[in-house]
Design a protein around this motif. Structure first.
Motif, PDB file in Angstrom:
ATOM      1  N   PHE A 270       0.818  -1.218   0.000  1.00 30.33           N
ATOM      2  CA  PHE A 270       0.000   0.000   0.000  1.00 30.33           C
ATOM      3  C   PHE A 270       0.850   1.265   0.000  1.00 30.33           C
ATOM      4  O   PHE A 270       0.590   2.219  -0.749  1.00 30.33           O
ATOM      5  CB  PHE A 270      -0.934  -0.022   1.206  1.00 30.33           C
ATOM      6  CG  PHE A 270      -1.829   1.180   1.334  1.00 30.33           C
ATOM      7  CD1 PHE A 270      -2.709   1.532   0.309  1.00 30.33           C
ATOM      8  CD2 PHE A 270      -1.809   1.949   2.488  1.00 30.33           C
ATOM      9  CE1 PHE A 270      -3.543   2.635   0.431  1.00 30.33           C
ATOM     10  CE2 PHE A 270      -2.641   3.049   2.620  1.00 30.33           C
ATOM     11  CZ  PHE A 270      -3.502   3.399   1.591  1.00 30.33           C
ATOM     12  N   TYR A 271       1.885   1.291   0.812  1.00 29.45           N
ATOM     13  CA  TYR A 271       2.712   2.486   0.938  1.00 29.45           C
ATOM     14  C   TYR A 271       3.339   2.964  -0.379  1.00 29.45           C
ATOM     15  O   TYR A 271       3.430   4.174  -0.614  1.00 29.45           O
ATOM     16  CB  TYR A 271       3.829   2.251   1.963  1.00 29.45           C
ATOM     17  CG  TYR A 271       3.408   2.271   3.410  1.00 29.45           C
ATOM     18  CD1 TYR A 271       2.112   2.591   3.805  1.00 29.45           C
ATOM     19  CD2 TYR A 271       4.327   1.962   4.426  1.00 29.45           C
ATOM     20  CE1 TYR A 271       1.738   2.602   5.139  1.00 29.45           C
ATOM     21  CE2 TYR A 271       3.966   1.979   5.763  1.00 29.45           C
ATOM     22  CZ  TYR A 271       2.662   2.292   6.109  1.00 29.45           C
ATOM     23  OH  TYR A 271       2.304   2.307   7.433  1.00 29.45           O
ATOM     24  N   PRO A 272       3.796   2.054  -1.270  1.00 28.50           N
ATOM     25  CA  PRO A 272       4.440   2.544  -2.509  1.00 28.50           C
ATOM     26  C   PRO A 272       3.469   3.113  -3.549  1.00 28.50           C
ATOM     27  O   PRO A 272       3.922   3.717  -4.540  1.00 28.50           O
ATOM     28  CB  PRO A 272       5.131   1.290  -3.065  1.00 28.50           C
ATOM     29  CG  PRO A 272       5.217   0.335  -1.928  1.00 28.50           C
ATOM     30  CD  PRO A 272       4.000   0.599  -1.102  1.00 28.50           C
ATOM     31  N   LEU A 273       2.159   2.941  -3.361  1.00 30.65           N
ATOM     32  CA  LEU A 273       1.214   3.434  -4.362  1.00 30.65           C
ATOM     33  C   LEU A 273       1.247   4.962  -4.431  1.00 30.65           C
ATOM     34  O   LEU A 273       1.560   5.645  -3.459  1.00 30.65           O
ATOM     35  CB  LEU A 273      -0.201   2.947  -4.050  1.00 30.65           C
ATOM     36  CG  LEU A 273      -0.412   1.428  -4.054  1.00 30.65           C
ATOM     37  CD1 LEU A 273      -1.866   1.087  -3.739  1.00 30.65           C
ATOM     38  CD2 LEU A 273      -0.008   0.819  -5.398  1.00 30.65           C
ATOM     39  N   ILE A 274       0.880   5.484  -5.597  1.00 27.89           N
ATOM     40  CA  ILE A 274       0.906   6.926  -5.811  1.00 27.89           C
ATOM     41  C   ILE A 274      -0.288   7.568  -5.122  1.00 27.89           C
ATOM     42  O   ILE A 274      -1.429   7.126  -5.275  1.00 27.89           O
ATOM     43  CB  ILE A 274       0.885   7.256  -7.316  1.00 27.89           C
ATOM     44  CG1 ILE A 274       1.999   6.498  -8.053  1.00 27.89           C
ATOM     45  CG2 ILE A 274       1.019   8.765  -7.533  1.00 27.89           C
ATOM     46  CD1 ILE A 274       3.386   6.765  -7.527  1.00 27.89           C
TER      47      ILE A 274
END
Length: 389
Positions: A67-71
């Protein structure tokens, strides 16, 4: 006891990554080993999960990893991650902690998003509303309806029965979305019909997702998602090996609808069906990527809320009155000038049953209005009216 005493911080291997400024990981306010416990402000979305006592099952941690790497397109949304609850020695211990955290978030006008294991942990979330004596609508997205009558002890296949039988009871409506009929006993479906609850088969959702799901979700205070509702082809690390179910696109659409619901005060996603023994990295990555994208769509819906509620303020709505000769009453509809969404009133005195005012204004569709014009009583109206008697 402080709230942070009930939670363990996010592990360093998730927080030391150098996320780019436009990634969600750089915008989430995190409770980790290097930071003090974050302030939960009004309008925040508060993520937290459950960690097994032996720390072998890291569902919420793995979801964060994807989730964290999503834009992020949501710079104006306050996202907070407060870490994880450690599974209690007993189920009741776990529920008590969940209830405390959810109550705290709601009292601070924040929206908790819980990443749990088994669906019967919903009882811990419901307990928060029970303590506040708040009458609620619950919508579940689940291939099953967990209302088995053969067991005395509450567990993941009978928690709905336990919830329905609670006294005093603060459940006004329960909606079972995306269930698959060949997994559900007929007596459970009969019970739901007698209680005037909502039943929406997965096939109905395939035919017209917006028509079948949106009004139901829009009326819900709590939405829960059991990941067994997603078919194997789109969620290949699942242990619930069903060829049928929601597609990845459909579950993401439902999550966006949930985010747009201004009545929603809690969301839960349960991942017990995801395999902890899978040695296929590709299947695992695809499955966790889908969960991360589900959360992304939820925040997207929250970010795009139209901020309209005819119960609070009827300005900006067109009012339609339709006479019904059979009931010798009038159906009153409201249509939003912003989103074109519909609501209808149930003419019932809230004085005889207090705390039900909000439930007398039901989200509906244009088709319900058309039925009323044709002197047909809309099913949503009739179900609500019967529950009020």
């Amino acid at each position: 006891m402080e709230l942070e005493d009930l939670l363990i911080p996010i592990p360093d291997w998730l927080t030391t990554k150098n996320y780019l400024p436009y990634q969600i990981g750089s915008q989430v306010l995190k409770y980790d080993n290097k930071s003090s416990f974050p302030e939960i402000k009004e309008g925040s979305i508060v993520f937290f999960g459950l960690s097994s006592s032996d720390d072998k099952f890291s569902f919420s941690k793995n979801v964060r990893l994807f989730f964290y790497p999503l834009i992020s397109h949501f710079t104006e949304v306050n996202l907070i991650d407060i870490g994880d609850v450690v599974e209690g020695k007993t189920f009741e211990d776990t529920c008590e902690v969940l209830s405390t955290i959810v109550s705290y978030c709601i009292s601070n006008h924040a929206l908790p998003v819980y990443l749990g294991f088994k669906h019967h942990e919903m009882l811990g979330i419901y307990n928060a509303y029970e303590k506040m004596k708040k009458i609620v609508n619950i919508a579940t997205i689940d291939a099953l309806i967990d209302a088995d009558h053969q067991r005395d002890q509450v567990d993941e296949i009978n928690w709905v029965t336990y919830l329905i039988n609670r006294e005093p009871n603060y459940l006004f409506n329960f909606s079972a979305l995306a269930f698959q009929s060949y997994y559900v006993q007929e007596q459970i479906l009969d019970l739901f019909e007698k209680l005037h609850f909502d039943l929406v088969r997965v096939g109905k959702i395939h035919q017209n997702l917006i028509h079948e799901v949106e009004p139901v979700i829009r009326s819900s205070d709590i939405v829960s998602v059991d990941l067994n509702s997603v078919r194997f082809a789109d969620f290949p690390a699942t242990t619930f090996l069903s060829p049928n179910g929601l597609t990845g696109e459909e579950i993401c659409q439902i999550m966006r609808i949930a985010g747009m619901n201004e009545n929603l005060s809690a969301l839960a996603v349960f991942g017990d069906v995801i395999s902890t023994q899978s040695h296929n990295e590709t299947l695992t990555r695809v499955s966790y990527s889908l969960i991360a994208q589900m959360l992304w769509y939820f925040v997207h819906g929250y970010y795009n809320r139209p901020h309209e509620n005819p119960y609070v303020d009827k300005e900006g709505f067109l009012k339609y009155i339709v006479a019904n000769s059979e009931l010798k009453t009038e159906f009153v509809f409201y249509k939003s000038n912003i989103s074109n969404r519909w609501w209808m009133e149930v003419p019932f005195s809230s004085k005889s049953k207090p705390n039900l005012e909000r439930h007398l204004l039901i989200p509906c569709t244009y088709d319900d209005y058309q039925e009323a014009l044709n002197n047909i009583i809309p099913a949503r109206w009739w179900k609500t009216y019967q529950k009020l008697l």
